[in-house]
Motif scaffolding. Structure first.
Motif, PDB file in Angstrom:
ATOM      1  N   PHE A   2       5.014 103.016  33.784  1.00 37.69           N
ATOM      2  CA  PHE A   2       4.371 103.954  32.863  1.00 37.69           C
ATOM      3  C   PHE A   2       2.866 103.952  33.104  1.00 37.69           C
ATOM      4  O   PHE A   2       2.251 102.899  33.341  1.00 37.69           O
ATOM      5  CB  PHE A   2       4.660 103.570  31.418  1.00 37.69           C
ATOM      6  CG  PHE A   2       4.034 104.512  30.427  1.00 37.69           C
ATOM      7  CD1 PHE A   2       4.665 105.694  30.083  1.00 37.69           C
ATOM      8  CD2 PHE A   2       2.809 104.226  29.851  1.00 37.69           C
ATOM      9  CE1 PHE A   2       4.088 106.581  29.177  1.00 37.69           C
ATOM     10  CE2 PHE A   2       2.222 105.095  28.943  1.00 37.69           C
ATOM     11  CZ  PHE A   2       2.866 106.277  28.611  1.00 37.69           C
ATOM     12  N   ALA A   3       2.251 105.135  33.029  1.00 36.96           N
ATOM     13  CA  ALA A   3       0.809 105.241  33.241  1.00 36.96           C
ATOM     14  C   ALA A   3       0.247 106.450  32.507  1.00 36.96           C
ATOM     15  O   ALA A   3       0.976 107.393  32.169  1.00 36.96           O
ATOM     16  CB  ALA A   3       0.490 105.347  34.730  1.00 36.96           C
ATOM     17  N   VAL A   4      -1.053 106.393  32.259  1.00 37.66           N
ATOM     18  CA  VAL A   4      -1.804 107.497  31.665  1.00 37.66           C
ATOM     19  C   VAL A   4      -2.747 107.984  32.752  1.00 37.66           C
ATOM     20  O   VAL A   4      -3.616 107.239  33.207  1.00 37.66           O
ATOM     21  CB  VAL A   4      -2.591 107.025  30.427  1.00 37.66           C
ATOM     22  CG1 VAL A   4      -3.388 108.186  29.831  1.00 37.66           C
ATOM     23  CG2 VAL A   4      -1.658 106.407  29.396  1.00 37.66           C
ATOM     24  N   TYR A   5      -2.582 109.245  33.189  1.00 34.88           N
ATOM     25  CA  TYR A   5      -3.322 109.655  34.372  1.00 34.88           C
ATOM     26  C   TYR A   5      -3.811 111.098  34.290  1.00 34.88           C
ATOM     27  O   TYR A   5      -3.347 111.899  33.463  1.00 34.88           O
ATOM     28  CB  TYR A   5      -2.483 109.458  35.638  1.00 34.88           C
ATOM     29  CG  TYR A   5      -1.178 110.220  35.704  1.00 34.88           C
ATOM     30  CD1 TYR A   5      -1.097 111.439  36.374  1.00 34.88           C
ATOM     31  CD2 TYR A   5      -0.007 109.706  35.137  1.00 34.88           C
ATOM     32  CE1 TYR A   5       0.093 112.134  36.473  1.00 34.88           C
ATOM     33  CE2 TYR A   5       1.189 110.390  35.227  1.00 34.88           C
ATOM     34  CZ  TYR A   5       1.244 111.604  35.898  1.00 34.88           C
ATOM     35  OH  TYR A   5       2.427 112.287  35.984  1.00 34.88           O
ATOM     36  N   PRO A  26       4.176 105.485  40.710  1.00 31.01           N
ATOM     37  CA  PRO A  26       4.717 104.419  41.564  1.00 31.01           C
ATOM     38  C   PRO A  26       4.095 103.062  41.234  1.00 31.01           C
ATOM     39  O   PRO A  26       2.913 102.972  40.875  1.00 31.01           O
ATOM     40  CB  PRO A  26       4.328 104.868  42.976  1.00 31.01           C
ATOM     41  CG  PRO A  26       4.123 106.347  42.867  1.00 31.01           C
ATOM     42  CD  PRO A  26       3.583 106.581  41.500  1.00 31.01           C
ATOM     43  N   ASP A  27       4.899 102.003  41.349  1.00 28.91           N
ATOM     44  CA  ASP A  27       4.360 100.658  41.169  1.00 28.91           C
ATOM     45  C   ASP A  27       3.314 100.387  42.245  1.00 28.91           C
ATOM     46  O   ASP A  27       3.501 100.757  43.415  1.00 28.91           O
ATOM     47  CB  ASP A  27       5.468  99.609  41.285  1.00 28.91           C
ATOM     48  CG  ASP A  27       6.450  99.663  40.118  1.00 28.91           C
ATOM     49  OD1 ASP A  27       6.096 100.256  39.079  1.00 28.91           O
ATOM     50  OD2 ASP A  27       7.553  99.110  40.248  1.00 28.91           O
ATOM     51  N   PRO A  28       2.209  99.731  41.889  1.00 24.42           N
ATOM     52  CA  PRO A  28       1.168  99.454  42.887  1.00 24.42           C
ATOM     53  C   PRO A  28       1.581  98.326  43.828  1.00 24.42           C
ATOM     54  O   PRO A  28       2.347  97.443  43.455  1.00 24.42           O
ATOM     55  CB  PRO A  28      -0.036  99.041  42.036  1.00 24.42           C
ATOM     56  CG  PRO A  28       0.576  98.433  40.806  1.00 24.42           C
ATOM     57  CD  PRO A  28       1.840  99.220  40.549  1.00 24.42           C
ATOM     58  N   VAL A  29       1.062  98.365  45.042  1.00 18.62           N
ATOM     59  CA  VAL A  29       1.293  97.310  46.032  1.00 18.62           C
ATOM     60  C   VAL A  29      -0.065  96.736  46.423  1.00 18.62           C
ATOM     61  O   VAL A  29      -0.934  97.458  46.928  1.00 18.62           O
ATOM     62  CB  VAL A  29       2.018  97.843  47.276  1.00 18.62           C
ATOM     63  CG1 VAL A  29       2.195  96.729  48.311  1.00 18.62           C
ATOM     64  CG2 VAL A  29       3.367  98.439  46.886  1.00 18.62           C
ATOM     65  N   ALA A  30      -0.266  95.454  46.158  1.00 21.03           N
ATOM     66  CA  ALA A  30      -1.568  94.833  46.393  1.00 21.03           C
ATOM     67  C   ALA A  30      -1.758  94.521  47.873  1.00 21.03           C
ATOM     68  O   ALA A  30      -0.930  93.822  48.474  1.00 21.03           O
ATOM     69  CB  ALA A  30      -1.690  93.552  45.575  1.00 21.03           C
TER      70      ALA A  30
END
Length: 324
Positions: A2-5, A26-30
């Motif tokens: 979930f995100a606010v963008y 999308p889930d972030p990838v570090a």
């Protein structure tokens, strides 16, 4: 996640929320040298409204998760506060002077989400004495205030400071931190209720915007801009200093008071955000003094649009915080 963008930019200045979206990203990838922070709380800033208007954010960067501030857990389960200034990996020294620096939500996805990735050096330990909601208020507004007062302002116990526009996140931080640092704090606001709250927060005296003050001050903390600039300059003692970190009423001035500035040998100093070291010092100050951020309201991130609308209307005193 979930995100606010921001999916697009506002079609008109009167309705900055037209491009605001709450939904899945999308889930972030570090990458190497970065870490993933699981967000427990994140706070809102005027920067987020400006981003929705396309200020400081390029169209090719969209969609962009908004938010600069967060507190949560790092990959090892440690409670941390996120520092929002991302400097070049090769930069050394004060990162606010790095010409290639950016803030989270400008070139890198922001904090209003389940997770955010940041350089490993951009996390500061959160003491147990601070809640996640309180800690999430610090990285932008409170860090900005700390640097304004004690680094760029050079103020020390016993000095007198004027804080213009009590009510906003930076202004409330300036009042609380100034009082904690032993300063004599004066504050202004157009709103009677906000003046009363400023007194509760620690201001020694409060005044209507533009009112004649009973004394000249050593420094003025300015975040409003055009609406208060002349009053700020006239409030200073000879040799005094005005520290400016924002222009919420607009950057253009009808009268810059240049004659008064040079005749009274006043200093005008810009201030932007703060360093990781200053954020750590700020966290330690709150841990040791018991001073806490003023929180206007706490909302679940799923109701973020209500928080953005409140900030856009100016109906706030302190920080708006979103939780997950």
């Amino acid at each position: 996640m979930f995100a606010v963008y921001a999916d697009s930019f506002a079609s008109s200045a009167d309705d900055p929320l037209t491009g605001l979206v709450l939904g899945e990203r999308p889930d972030p990838v570090a990458p190497e040298g970065w870490t993933t922070v699981t967000v427990k709380a994140a706070s809102l800033n005027h920067h987020d409204l400006w981003s929705l208007r396309g200020v400081g954010l390029k169209a090719e960067a969209l969609p962009m998760i908004l938010g600069c501030d967060a507190a949560g857990y790092d990959e090892d389960g440690n409670e941390v506060v996120v520092h929002a200034v991302v400097s070049d990996p090769d930069w050394t020294g004060d990162e606010t002077f790095d010409p290639r620096r950016s803030l989270l939500s400008e070139r890198h996805q922001g904090t209003l989400a389940d997770q955010v990735i940041v350089p490993r050096r951009n996390v500061v330990p959160k003491p147990a004495s601070l809640s996640f909601e309180e800690a999430a208020c610090l990285p932008t507004a409170w860090l900005t205030a700390y640097r304004m007062l004690f680094t760029q302002g050079g103020l020390k116990a016993g000095d007198t400071v004027l804080v213009q526009g009590a009510g906003g996140g930076v202004a409330t931080a300036l009042i609380a931190l100034g009082r904690a640092g032993g300063l004599r704090v004066l504050a202004t606001s157009r709103d009677e209720a906000k003046r009363a709250k400023a007194l509760e927060l620690g201001a020694h005296e409060v005044f209507e915007s533009g009112a004649r003050l009973p004394e000249k001050v050593d420094a003025v903390m300015e975040t409003v801009g055009r609406a208060t600039w002349s009053h700020s300059i006239r409030a200073l003692r000879p040799g005094g200093r005005i520290v400016i970190s924002g222009t919420t009423s607009g950057p253009n001035l009808d009268d810059a008071e240049l004659t008064r500035i040079f005749f009274l040998q006043l200093s005008v100093v810009g201030s932007t955000m703060g360093t990781r070291g200053e954020l750590a010092a700020l966290v330690n100050l709150l841990d040791s003094t018991g001073v806490r951020p003023v929180i206007d309201r706490v909302l679940p991130m799923t109701e973020a649009r209500d928080g953005f609308a409140a900030m856009a209307s100016g109906d706030v005193f302190g920080k708006i915080v979103f939780t997950r």
